[in-house]
Every structure is written in structure tokens, then in C-alpha cells.
Design a protein around this motif. Sequence first.
Motif, mmCIF file in Angstrom:
data_model
loop_
_atom_site.group_PDB
_atom_site.id
_atom_site.type_symbol
_atom_site.label_atom_id
_atom_site.label_comp_id
_atom_site.label_asym_id
_atom_site.label_seq_id
_atom_site.Cartn_x
_atom_site.Cartn_y
_atom_site.Cartn_z
ATOM 1 N N LYS A 163 0.829 -1.203 0.000
ATOM 2 C CA LYS A 163 0.000 0.000 0.000
ATOM 3 C C LYS A 163 0.861 1.249 0.000
ATOM 4 O O LYS A 163 0.589 2.226 -0.689
ATOM 5 C CB LYS A 163 -0.904 -0.003 1.247
ATOM 6 C CG LYS A 163 -2.360 -0.252 0.936
ATOM 7 C CD LYS A 163 -3.177 -0.523 2.168
ATOM 8 C CE LYS A 163 -3.402 0.674 3.046
ATOM 9 N NZ LYS A 163 -4.126 0.315 4.290
ATOM 10 N N LEU A 165 3.908 1.492 -1.144
ATOM 11 C CA LEU A 165 4.588 1.645 -2.429
ATOM 12 C C LEU A 165 3.655 2.170 -3.508
ATOM 13 O O LEU A 165 4.096 2.775 -4.485
ATOM 14 C CB LEU A 165 5.161 0.298 -2.875
ATOM 15 C CG LEU A 165 6.389 -0.184 -2.116
ATOM 16 C CD1 LEU A 165 6.779 -1.563 -2.574
ATOM 17 C CD2 LEU A 165 7.549 0.763 -2.320
ATOM 18 N N GLN A 166 2.351 1.933 -3.347
ATOM 19 C CA GLN A 166 1.398 2.401 -4.352
ATOM 20 C C GLN A 166 1.196 3.906 -4.278
ATOM 21 O O GLN A 166 0.655 4.504 -5.204
ATOM 22 C CB GLN A 166 0.034 1.733 -4.138
ATOM 23 C CG GLN A 166 0.076 0.236 -4.179
ATOM 24 C CD GLN A 166 -0.263 -0.292 -5.556
ATOM 25 O OE1 GLN A 166 0.019 0.371 -6.541
ATOM 26 N NE2 GLN A 166 -0.854 -1.454 -5.619
ATOM 27 N N ASN A 167 1.585 4.501 -3.166
ATOM 28 C CA ASN A 167 1.441 5.940 -3.028
ATOM 29 C C ASN A 167 2.432 6.638 -3.950
ATOM 30 O O ASN A 167 3.629 6.475 -3.812
ATOM 31 C CB ASN A 167 1.706 6.327 -1.559
ATOM 32 C CG ASN A 167 1.660 7.821 -1.358
ATOM 33 O OD1 ASN A 167 1.241 8.568 -2.235
ATOM 34 N ND2 ASN A 167 2.117 8.255 -0.198
ATOM 35 N N PRO A 168 1.933 7.411 -4.921
ATOM 36 C CA PRO A 168 2.843 8.004 -5.897
ATOM 37 C C PRO A 168 3.843 8.983 -5.272
ATOM 38 O O PRO A 168 4.876 9.266 -5.883
ATOM 39 C CB PRO A 168 1.909 8.725 -6.862
ATOM 40 C CG PRO A 168 0.627 8.887 -6.124
ATOM 41 C CD PRO A 168 0.537 7.747 -5.181
ATOM 42 N N PHE A 169 3.537 9.491 -4.102
ATOM 43 C CA PHE A 169 4.452 10.456 -3.498
ATOM 44 C C PHE A 169 5.533 9.768 -2.678
ATOM 45 O O PHE A 169 6.406 10.421 -2.103
ATOM 46 C CB PHE A 169 3.687 11.458 -2.634
ATOM 47 C CG PHE A 169 2.780 12.330 -3.443
ATOM 48 C CD1 PHE A 169 3.298 13.329 -4.251
ATOM 49 C CD2 PHE A 169 1.418 12.142 -3.435
ATOM 50 C CE1 PHE A 169 2.472 14.130 -5.020
ATOM 51 C CE2 PHE A 169 0.581 12.927 -4.195
ATOM 52 C CZ PHE A 169 1.116 13.924 -4.988
ATOM 53 N N ASP A 171 8.772 7.669 -2.720
ATOM 54 C CA ASP A 171 9.823 7.402 -3.695
ATOM 55 C C ASP A 171 10.737 6.300 -3.159
ATOM 56 O O ASP A 171 11.554 6.551 -2.283
ATOM 57 C CB ASP A 171 10.613 8.693 -3.931
ATOM 58 C CG ASP A 171 11.629 8.507 -5.037
ATOM 59 O OD1 ASP A 171 11.731 7.388 -5.551
ATOM 60 O OD2 ASP A 171 12.312 9.496 -5.373
ATOM 61 N N SER A 188 5.536 7.828 6.374
ATOM 62 C CA SER A 188 4.085 7.775 6.156
ATOM 63 C C SER A 188 3.314 7.476 7.439
ATOM 64 O O SER A 188 3.615 6.534 8.161
ATOM 65 C CB SER A 188 3.779 6.712 5.111
ATOM 66 O OG SER A 188 2.429 6.315 5.200
ATOM 67 N N LYS A 189 2.300 8.295 7.664
ATOM 68 C CA LYS A 189 1.485 8.096 8.871
ATOM 69 C C LYS A 189 0.604 6.861 8.726
ATOM 70 O O LYS A 189 0.391 6.125 9.680
ATOM 71 C CB LYS A 189 0.589 9.320 9.096
ATOM 72 C CG LYS A 189 1.333 10.481 9.706
ATOM 73 C CD LYS A 189 0.336 11.541 10.184
ATOM 74 C CE LYS A 189 1.040 12.872 10.336
ATOM 75 N NZ LYS A 189 0.556 13.870 9.366
ATOM 76 N N LYS A 190 0.105 6.661 7.489
ATOM 77 C CA LYS A 190 -0.756 5.498 7.256
ATOM 78 C C LYS A 190 0.000 4.213 7.543
ATOM 79 O O LYS A 190 -0.540 3.282 8.130
ATOM 80 C CB LYS A 190 -1.208 5.477 5.789
ATOM 81 C CG LYS A 190 -2.552 6.074 5.535
ATOM 82 C CD LYS A 190 -3.000 5.716 4.113
ATOM 83 C CE LYS A 190 -4.030 6.686 3.596
ATOM 84 N NZ LYS A 190 -4.205 6.581 2.147
#
Lengths: 209, 189
Positions: A163, A165-169, A171, A188-190
Motif C-alpha cells: 500500500k 509503495l502504491q502511493n505516488p508520493f 519514492d 508515512s502516517k498510514k
Amino acid sequence: MATLIPSIACLGVIGRNNNPLHIQIFPSYDPSTNTYVPARTSLQFHLLLSSTLDVFDLRARRNAAAGVGLSGDFGLLHAVDDRLAAYGFETNTGTKFVAVVDMRGRRVDGRAGNGGVHGIGVQQGGGLGGVGGGAAAAAASSVGLREGEMKVVFKAMQTAYIKLLQNPFFDPDEHSPLTGTGGKKITSKKFAEDMRRIGEHWGPGVPVI
Amino acid sequence: MSASKASRLGEETRIEKVNAELVVLTYGTIVAQICKDFEKDYSQVNKQLDKMGYNIGLRLIEDYLAKSNTMRRCSNFRETAEMIAKVGFKIFLNVTPTITNWTSDSKQFSLVFDENPLADFVELPDDGRAQDELWFSNILCGVLRGALEMVQMQVETHFISDVLRGNDTTEMRVTLVRYIDDELPPEDD
């Protein structure tokens, strides 16, 4: 009657370059004070995670020689003492997940729905009417953790990592550069929230996290 | 056209197989790259996304008209809204936003997205500004603007809230500016 069941003391995510990406420590039950405190200091957990890297390396080499197990569950890496044990998982891309389990980390009362600091996890054990929690405790204390008990943890950690890694922001190169050294930690907080959820919810016999 | 008819139209359409994750990752990468290219000037990023969307909308409308078998014009803006939400979004994103908050003159409405496939997995950068300035899915505004312009409606579209920013809902505001009259050729007397 209060019994002690295994809980997660620390979750670590380690990058391709053996760089720490994310480390989260969970308090375990301390019978002398009847409170939840971390079993070790932060530095000690860092050292513990570092020491598992050699085991990863050894196992990977042995697997490569035998031509099996390119990636996946490495099982028990390192039994630190009679309480703490480190379990590991490595993905094909070299990201490693380590779960340090405290074999007596959580208290379960005979009563159902016992409170405690980590109410949710405890209630899951006690929700079966206390019997389930007791049975889990008995199973765990007699033979340690059953084979495959940690699978659910690594599955959940891998899902959380995917999940992320799927975040485009996000890197990945920033966190595990191809130069082979260093890398930033995950902010990442998530992801941190997912790790917290996994660490607090897991217990012997929990089917999904 | 009744509401049920509109939703049926959206259902009937064949949904082609495009891997959703590929689209989502592609869009995400584009946004992230634009953010880099404009050195995190998020108002510029919003503008660029809107422009890209506008260019998509100009072309997409043709596809929409073909796929939805539209035979006639919508008689009013309310019907247009219905078609956008229940047919347009259904065809291209397979979601159906809710239409709410009409103004009394029927010229302004909101589309509330219960789910936004473009923003799956996304977590806005934690630089203290993206949360307040970037509209991640701004391309959708442009698409609507472009598509409606091709069918003689000049609209103004913008997001007013986004779950990515921590709001409770993702809401887009659409305002009808005017109907563009077809220019008639000069009459010869």
C-alpha cells in the motif's frame, strides 16, 4: 486467573541496503508492576534487529546454494532468551520484515473482555469466553509458537508495505537507493498506523489482522 | 429522463478491461512528477492538471456520446448533472458520485464522491502545504469542463473538499456559466 500469552514487542522493516526503514516498539506486560512497558530499550531493539541481518544473510546464502526459497518466510531467526524471539520474512526485492515476539507479553484474565492497555487485542483473546485465551496461552507456553503462527503478521506487513509503495508520493529510491548505502526512513502516517494495528492486534490464533 | 433510466444506461455499457492499478499508478506518477517539475508550486500543479483534463474532456465527450447512445440533448442542467454522475462517471471510472447541494436557480451543484479510484493508496506529501493547496484529482474538473464545452455548456468546476486533505468527503462544485449558442452563418438577404 491471569495467564500470559505471546504478543509482539517490536516490528521492524529493513530496506534492501540493510537500512532501517521503520521500527515500532510495543509495550509488554510487566508482572512486577502490573503495567505495560517495553521489554527492552529502543537501542536494544535496534541492536536486536541488526543482529538478525546476519541470520537473514546466512539463510539467504544457504537457500541460494540449495536452490530453494528465493524469498518468503524465514521462520524463527533468533531466540534471544526465554521471552524474546525474532521471526523474519524477506521479499524478492530484499526488503525484510522482522517481528520480535515476547512470549509472555500480554496478560489474559479468566474473565472475558479484560481491559488492559491494549484492550482490542486482549478482548479478541478473551472474547471467546476466556477459554480461547486460555487455550491459546496453553498452546503457546507448551511448545512456543506453532508453525505458521507468524504468517498472518508478515502477510499484513507486506500488504501495508505494498500500500505504501502504491502511493505516488513515496519514492522507493529515496529509501533504498541503488547506490547500495543508506536511505531515508519511512515517514508515512498510514504505514505507521498499519504497523501499530498489526502489533497491537496480533496474538496466537488470530486469523486475520 | 428519469433517474432510473439514467443509471440503467450506465450499467448497460460494456466496461472494458483496463487494469485499474495501472491507471491509478500512471495518474499518481504524473501528479507526483508535475509536483516535482513545478517545484511544489501546487497552484500551478492544479492548473496543469485542469488543463490536461480539459484536453482529455474535449476528446472523451465523443466516446461518451457513442458509448451512452445519447440521442438527444438534455433538456435542463439538472438532467445534465444526472447524466454526468450516473452515466459518465459510471462508464469511465465505474463510480457514481452523488448529486447534492443544488442552488435554487439550478445552475450549481456538487458531486460527492464516496470513492475516488484515482486517489486509492495516495497520501499527500507531508510538507505542510500540499494538504492545503494541492487538489490531487483536479484532472476530473478539467475533464468535465472540456467535455461540457463540446456540448455547448460553459461550466466552472473546482474541488471544495477532498478526503486526502482530511475532509470528510470529496466534493466537486460544478457551476453553469452559460449555454454557448451555436454561431449561425451570416444570412444573405
